[in-house]
Design a protein around this motif. Sequence first.
Motif, PDB file in Angstrom:
ATOM      1  N   GLY A  26     -22.956  -3.167 -38.615  1.00  0.00           N
ATOM      2  CA  GLY A  26     -22.000  -2.282 -37.974  1.00  0.00           C
ATOM      3  C   GLY A  26     -22.367  -1.909 -36.553  1.00  0.00           C
ATOM      4  O   GLY A  26     -21.518  -1.431 -35.795  1.00  0.00           O
ATOM      5  N   LEU A  51     -20.157  -3.293 -33.757  1.00  0.00           N
ATOM      6  CA  LEU A  51     -18.960  -2.538 -33.356  1.00  0.00           C
ATOM      7  C   LEU A  51     -19.310  -1.561 -32.239  1.00  0.00           C
ATOM      8  O   LEU A  51     -18.607  -1.475 -31.232  1.00  0.00           O
ATOM      9  CB  LEU A  51     -18.382  -1.779 -34.558  1.00  0.00           C
ATOM     10  CG  LEU A  51     -17.299  -0.755 -34.243  1.00  0.00           C
ATOM     11  CD1 LEU A  51     -16.005  -1.454 -33.851  1.00  0.00           C
ATOM     12  CD2 LEU A  51     -17.071   0.172 -35.436  1.00  0.00           C
ATOM     13  N   ALA A  86     -20.149  -3.405 -28.990  1.00  0.00           N
ATOM     14  CA  ALA A  86     -18.924  -3.915 -28.368  1.00  0.00           C
ATOM     15  C   ALA A  86     -18.126  -2.793 -27.710  1.00  0.00           C
ATOM     16  O   ALA A  86     -17.585  -2.970 -26.613  1.00  0.00           O
ATOM     17  CB  ALA A  86     -18.068  -4.639 -29.407  1.00  0.00           C
ATOM     18  N   LEU A  87     -18.056  -1.634 -28.356  1.00  0.00           N
ATOM     19  CA  LEU A  87     -17.320  -0.502 -27.781  1.00  0.00           C
ATOM     20  C   LEU A  87     -17.980  -0.023 -26.496  1.00  0.00           C
ATOM     21  O   LEU A  87     -17.296   0.170 -25.477  1.00  0.00           O
ATOM     22  CB  LEU A  87     -17.216   0.643 -28.788  1.00  0.00           C
ATOM     23  CG  LEU A  87     -16.492   1.891 -28.288  1.00  0.00           C
ATOM     24  CD1 LEU A  87     -15.047   1.583 -27.893  1.00  0.00           C
ATOM     25  CD2 LEU A  87     -16.535   2.983 -29.353  1.00  0.00           C
ATOM     26  N   PRO A 129      -9.743  -5.436 -30.863  1.00  0.00           N
ATOM     27  CA  PRO A 129     -10.899  -5.502 -31.769  1.00  0.00           C
ATOM     28  C   PRO A 129     -11.270  -4.164 -32.409  1.00  0.00           C
ATOM     29  O   PRO A 129     -11.941  -4.128 -33.437  1.00  0.00           O
ATOM     30  CB  PRO A 129     -12.043  -5.978 -30.870  1.00  0.00           C
ATOM     31  CG  PRO A 129     -11.394  -6.584 -29.685  1.00  0.00           C
ATOM     32  CD  PRO A 129     -10.087  -5.893 -29.515  1.00  0.00           C
ATOM     33  N   PHE A 130     -10.814  -3.079 -31.809  1.00  0.00           N
ATOM     34  CA  PHE A 130     -11.154  -1.750 -32.301  1.00  0.00           C
ATOM     35  C   PHE A 130     -10.019  -1.113 -33.097  1.00  0.00           C
ATOM     36  O   PHE A 130     -10.170  -0.014 -33.615  1.00  0.00           O
ATOM     37  CB  PHE A 130     -11.575  -0.853 -31.134  1.00  0.00           C
ATOM     38  CG  PHE A 130     -12.639  -1.486 -30.306  1.00  0.00           C
ATOM     39  CD1 PHE A 130     -13.936  -1.566 -30.774  1.00  0.00           C
ATOM     40  CD2 PHE A 130     -12.341  -2.060 -29.074  1.00  0.00           C
ATOM     41  CE1 PHE A 130     -14.920  -2.190 -30.032  1.00  0.00           C
ATOM     42  CE2 PHE A 130     -13.316  -2.685 -28.326  1.00  0.00           C
ATOM     43  CZ  PHE A 130     -14.607  -2.756 -28.808  1.00  0.00           C
ATOM     44  N   ARG A 150     -17.033   6.314 -26.616  1.00  0.00           N
ATOM     45  CA  ARG A 150     -17.836   5.281 -25.959  1.00  0.00           C
ATOM     46  C   ARG A 150     -18.934   5.890 -25.098  1.00  0.00           C
ATOM     47  O   ARG A 150     -20.089   5.462 -25.148  1.00  0.00           O
ATOM     48  CB  ARG A 150     -16.927   4.392 -25.103  1.00  0.00           C
ATOM     49  CG  ARG A 150     -17.691   3.368 -24.276  1.00  0.00           C
ATOM     50  CD  ARG A 150     -16.795   2.563 -23.374  1.00  0.00           C
ATOM     51  NE  ARG A 150     -16.191   3.380 -22.335  1.00  0.00           N
ATOM     52  CZ  ARG A 150     -15.086   3.041 -21.661  1.00  0.00           C
ATOM     53  NH1 ARG A 150     -14.462   1.901 -21.910  1.00  0.00           N
ATOM     54  NH2 ARG A 150     -14.619   3.821 -20.726  1.00  0.00           N
ATOM     55  N   LEU A 202     -11.424   4.758 -35.519  1.00  0.00           N
ATOM     56  CA  LEU A 202     -12.597   4.198 -34.861  1.00  0.00           C
ATOM     57  C   LEU A 202     -13.811   5.089 -35.077  1.00  0.00           C
ATOM     58  O   LEU A 202     -14.902   4.605 -35.387  1.00  0.00           O
ATOM     59  CB  LEU A 202     -12.321   4.004 -33.368  1.00  0.00           C
ATOM     60  CG  LEU A 202     -13.448   3.414 -32.529  1.00  0.00           C
ATOM     61  CD1 LEU A 202     -13.880   2.047 -33.059  1.00  0.00           C
ATOM     62  CD2 LEU A 202     -13.002   3.316 -31.069  1.00  0.00           C
ATOM     63  N   ARG A 255     -15.352   4.587 -38.497  1.00  0.00           N
ATOM     64  CA  ARG A 255     -16.085   3.317 -38.605  1.00  0.00           C
ATOM     65  C   ARG A 255     -17.412   3.395 -37.855  1.00  0.00           C
ATOM     66  O   ARG A 255     -18.425   2.873 -38.315  1.00  0.00           O
ATOM     67  CB  ARG A 255     -15.229   2.158 -38.108  1.00  0.00           C
ATOM     68  CG  ARG A 255     -14.094   1.847 -39.103  1.00  0.00           C
ATOM     69  CD  ARG A 255     -13.243   0.685 -38.663  1.00  0.00           C
ATOM     70  NE  ARG A 255     -12.389   1.129 -37.562  1.00  0.00           N
ATOM     71  CZ  ARG A 255     -12.075   0.408 -36.502  1.00  0.00           C
ATOM     72  NH1 ARG A 255     -12.503  -0.828 -36.375  1.00  0.00           N
ATOM     73  NH2 ARG A 255     -11.294   0.892 -35.565  1.00  0.00           N
ATOM     74  N   VAL A 256     -17.410   4.068 -36.715  1.00  0.00           N
ATOM     75  CA  VAL A 256     -18.644   4.254 -35.957  1.00  0.00           C
ATOM     76  C   VAL A 256     -19.617   5.126 -36.751  1.00  0.00           C
ATOM     77  O   VAL A 256     -20.815   4.823 -36.830  1.00  0.00           O
ATOM     78  CB  VAL A 256     -18.356   4.854 -34.564  1.00  0.00           C
ATOM     79  CG1 VAL A 256     -19.608   5.403 -33.909  1.00  0.00           C
ATOM     80  CG2 VAL A 256     -17.695   3.807 -33.672  1.00  0.00           C
ATOM     81  N   ALA A 260     -21.206   3.111 -39.431  1.00  0.00           N
ATOM     82  CA  ALA A 260     -22.167   2.164 -38.856  1.00  0.00           C
ATOM     83  C   ALA A 260     -23.468   2.874 -38.483  1.00  0.00           C
ATOM     84  O   ALA A 260     -24.558   2.346 -38.738  1.00  0.00           O
ATOM     85  CB  ALA A 260     -21.565   1.475 -37.635  1.00  0.00           C
TER      86      ALA A 260
END
Length: 171
Positions: free
Chosen positions: A10, A13, A16-17, A38-39, A53, A105, A108-109, A112
């Motif tokens: 994870g 992710l 990438a962010l 993608p997000f 971010r 998002l 999910r963060v 992760a």
Amino acid sequence: MNDRAPAPGGLALIEALVNTVYVDTGVDRLDTAEGREPFGITEQDVPAARELREALRAACLAHAGHLPPGRSPTALDRLLAEAPLLVTLSEDGAATLRPAAPHTLASRVAAAIAAASADGTWPRLKACRADDCQWAYYDRSPAARRRWCSMSYCGARAKMRTYRANRSAAG
């Protein structure tokens, strides 16, 4: 900027962010539909995604030991407090955390980060020391002491600046 494989699990992710903006030019991939795809976020989600971010970038800079004065990774606490996680048990009794709202998002963060904290990989997600880069990268070095996203680019530039400064001070 990172010339290596993406972060594991994870953390990819999160990496990438954080890397959706080029600090040196200000180009932000979240400004485009392709960059948001993608997000799983919409144009309306962009301000919150940018705030997340930058809070993640501060945490990555802190992991690398070069968080600039006035920045704090604690903003991430507030953002993740709004992203609850659920504990789920598998048939063999193993517990895992999953986002309560998997479509967001932040959830999910949060999942992760929880998984990476549990397996010890979270502190290895860092941000480049170069002020004009700050690209996120996963530190795979044995001692976990990398400072730059790429030794061949940011590291070489930093070492050349130091070399030139030392030469001009000496002569």
